[in-house]
Design an enzyme around this catalytic site. Structure first.
Site, mmCIF file in Angstrom:
data_model
loop_
_atom_site.group_PDB
_atom_site.id
_atom_site.type_symbol
_atom_site.label_atom_id
_atom_site.label_comp_id
_atom_site.label_asym_id
_atom_site.label_seq_id
_atom_site.Cartn_x
_atom_site.Cartn_y
_atom_site.Cartn_z
ATOM 1 N N GLU A 1 -40.769 -24.209 46.110
ATOM 2 C CA GLU A 1 -39.990 -23.674 45.143
ATOM 3 C C GLU A 1 -40.886 -22.484 44.405
ATOM 4 O O GLU A 1 -42.047 -22.561 44.575
ATOM 5 C CB GLU A 1 -39.602 -24.699 44.042
ATOM 6 C CG GLU A 1 -38.696 -25.789 44.683
ATOM 7 C CD GLU A 1 -37.130 -25.035 45.105
ATOM 8 O OE1 GLU A 1 -36.727 -24.452 44.349
ATOM 9 O OE2 GLU A 1 -37.051 -24.953 46.359
ATOM 10 N N LYS B 1 -31.354 -32.705 44.521
ATOM 11 C CA LYS B 1 -30.638 -32.580 45.766
ATOM 12 C C LYS B 1 -29.938 -34.133 45.834
ATOM 13 O O LYS B 1 -28.759 -34.269 46.266
ATOM 14 C CB LYS B 1 -31.564 -32.495 46.906
ATOM 15 C CG LYS B 1 -31.959 -30.961 47.035
ATOM 16 C CD LYS B 1 -32.948 -30.827 48.184
ATOM 17 C CE LYS B 1 -33.448 -29.565 48.325
ATOM 18 N NZ LYS B 1 -34.571 -29.489 48.933
ATOM 19 N N VAL C 1 -34.362 -16.350 50.948
ATOM 20 C CA VAL C 1 -32.741 -16.890 51.478
ATOM 21 C C VAL C 1 -31.886 -15.800 51.367
ATOM 22 O O VAL C 1 -31.144 -15.550 52.374
ATOM 23 C CB VAL C 1 -32.300 -17.946 50.434
ATOM 24 C CG1 VAL C 1 -30.996 -18.549 51.116
ATOM 25 C CG2 VAL C 1 -33.197 -19.113 50.526
ATOM 26 N N GLU D 1 -23.426 -25.274 49.882
ATOM 27 C CA GLU D 1 -23.755 -26.225 51.070
ATOM 28 C C GLU D 1 -25.476 -25.979 51.270
ATOM 29 O O GLU D 1 -26.024 -26.976 51.712
ATOM 30 C CB GLU D 1 -23.191 -25.702 52.314
ATOM 31 C CG GLU D 1 -23.645 -26.344 53.476
ATOM 32 C CD GLU D 1 -23.286 -27.825 53.609
ATOM 33 O OE1 GLU D 1 -22.226 -28.405 53.930
ATOM 34 O OE2 GLU D 1 -24.155 -28.495 53.596
ATOM 35 N N VAL E 1 -28.635 -28.456 49.369
ATOM 36 C CA VAL E 1 -28.892 -29.575 49.863
ATOM 37 C C VAL E 1 -29.413 -29.398 51.228
ATOM 38 O O VAL E 1 -28.708 -29.200 52.323
ATOM 39 C CB VAL E 1 -28.256 -30.726 49.591
ATOM 40 C CG1 VAL E 1 -28.913 -32.264 49.955
ATOM 41 C CG2 VAL E 1 -27.945 -30.833 48.274
ATOM 42 N N ASP F 1 -37.514 -31.484 43.001
ATOM 43 C CA ASP F 1 -36.192 -30.783 43.994
ATOM 44 C C ASP F 1 -35.541 -31.614 44.842
ATOM 45 O O ASP F 1 -34.341 -31.643 44.743
ATOM 46 C CB ASP F 1 -37.036 -29.621 44.697
ATOM 47 C CG ASP F 1 -36.436 -29.128 45.770
ATOM 48 O OD1 ASP F 1 -35.669 -28.397 45.316
ATOM 49 O OD2 ASP F 1 -36.323 -29.755 47.132
#
Ligand code: HSE
Length: 429
Positions: free
Chosen positions: A187, A202, A11, A126, A129, A198
């Protein structure tokens, strides 16, 4: 605006790319030049490969947090260990924080949000999730006029990818998981994906935003996909259903349902046709009715799209006065989370029984004695001798403790050969 990035993995790399490649587009929308000035990662070689000489690279995240060259700290380390220290330190240094870390929010969110408020800075999440889907904004802002009744979603890309590959391409669970890891959806510890943790992180966050309740990870009922078999996926299909790992939260007066488990969904529902790593979330507002949000729930650029949207919000000074969890502090009130045994739903059961005359009569009698009707039933020969059938069925809607009692009684029949498989059903209508 000067951004410091901690973690340049999947990410982080996506965030770096978007801020660079879409710099002009973002300028047109903010009127500000947003620049990554520092990147911290323990893997300096990886950081160098991605960042080149476009930002200062360090292995010392704390130096980044304290640097005068950083206004916004983006935490993309993950986990609840060192990442928590980084976030606390950044907030304490009066830096805005953007994170994609759902585990951190699900477990320590309350404390971090309080700290952000105390320091008058933004804590934005943001990307935590459903990757690129702006579901936090939708619940907190777009649907703010509504009383939310329920939220149901496919919010783990890895498990959705695995289930899709098992059904469409007959891949084994292990091979599909390995592919999801290679594609960067899973993950760091993939048991969090496949065991439903996970998705539970969320849905905990979504429940809090939807109903104005404290973030309460400990009370989520969690069941993953590791025990699902190809057989049940195929039998569900025969009954007109798909199996998805659903995260579900509903409110009923003062009680909340909060659960993650494999679920049969009628195949003609839109959500049943969400495949691969895609996510979809259905939200029912009391005024707007049902709304559906669909998009990439994992992956570098999709998740980074949400990270950068948060950075843009900060550049626009847009969110400081929006309550982080959607409700003003005094109105965040606890509600009882229903024990799973008290939740009402329909159930898919698969029985393995030794055949004999009157077997079905024995089975249906147990259901009748417990006042539960069977909505659909298949009696299927599976062995060469054509004797021992698989019997699979869908019940009417009942409290889970009743189906558990029925299962116990069925498993006590002398003809019973194996543990009965139970999967919950959501009609989504
Ligand atoms: N492991 C997560 C998933 C990543 O598969 O959905 C996005 O949160």
């Amino acid at each position: 605006m000067k951004v410091g990035l901690i973690g340049i993995g999947t990410v982080g790399g996506g965030t770096f790319k978007i801020l660079k490649e879409n710099a002009q587009e973002i300028f047109k929308k903010t009127g500000k030049k947003i620049e990554i000035t520092m990147v911290a990662d323990t893997n300096l070689a990886l950081a160098k490969k991605i960042v080149k000489d476009e930002a200062i690279i360090t292995s010392d995240a704390k130096a980044l947090i304290e640097s005068k060259n950083v206004d916004v700290v983006v935490e993309l380390v993950g986990g609840v260990g060192i990442s928590k220290e980084f976030v606390i330190e950044a907030l304490g240094n009066k830096k805005h924080v953007v994170t994609a870390n759902k585990a951190l929010i699900a477990i320590h969110g309350e404390e971090l949000i309080r700290l952000a408020k105390k320091n008058n800075v933004i804590f934005a999440y943001e990307a935590a999730v459903a990757g690129g889907i702006p579901i936090i904004k939708a619940l907190r802002e777009g649907l703010a006029a509504n009383k939310i009744e329920w939220v149901v979603g496919i919010i783990n890309g890895t498990t959705n990818y695995i289930l899709t590959e098992m059904k469409e391409n007959n891949l084994s669970f292990d091979v599909a998981l390995k592919q999801a890891q290679e594609l960067g959806f899973a993950e760091a510890d993939p048991t969090f994906d496949i065991e439903g943790v996970d998705a539970a992180h969320k849905i905990t966050i979504l429940a809090s935003l939807a109903f104005g309740i404290p973030i309460n990870f400990d009370s989520v009922y969690i069941e993953g996909i590791t025990k699902l078999t190809q057989k049940d996926i195929a039998y569900a299909e025969e009954l007109g259903y798909r199996i998805k790992l659903l995260a579900i939260t509903k409110v009923n007066n003062d009680e909340v349902e909060l659960r993650v488990h494999p679920t049969l969904i009628p195949e003609n529902r839109l959500v049943a046709n969400v495949n691969g790593p895609m996510n979809a979330i259905l939200v029912k507002g009391n005024m707007v009715g049902p709304t559906l949000y669909y998009g990439a729930g994992a992956g570098a650029e999709a998740t980074a799209s949400a990270v950068v949207a948060d950075i843009i919000d900060i550049a626009r000074e847009a969110t400081l006065n929006i309550p982080t969890l959607g409700y003003i502090d005094e109105q965040i009130l606890s509600k009882k989370v229903l024990n799973i045994t008290n939740v009402r739903s329909e159930f898919y059961l698969r029985l393995s029984m030794t055949n004999k005359a009157g077997l079905l009569a024995q089975i249906t009698k147990i259901f009748a004695n417990n006042d539960v009707s069977i909505d659909a039933m298949v009696h299927k020969e599976v062995s060469d001798s054509h004797r021992d059938p698989d019997i699979f069925l869908i019940t009417s809607k009942i409290e889970e403790k009743i189906i558990n009692k029925i299962i116990q009684e069925l498993e006590s029949l002398p003809e019973n050969k194996d543990k009965i498989i139970k999967i919950r059903v959501e009609e989504l209508n």
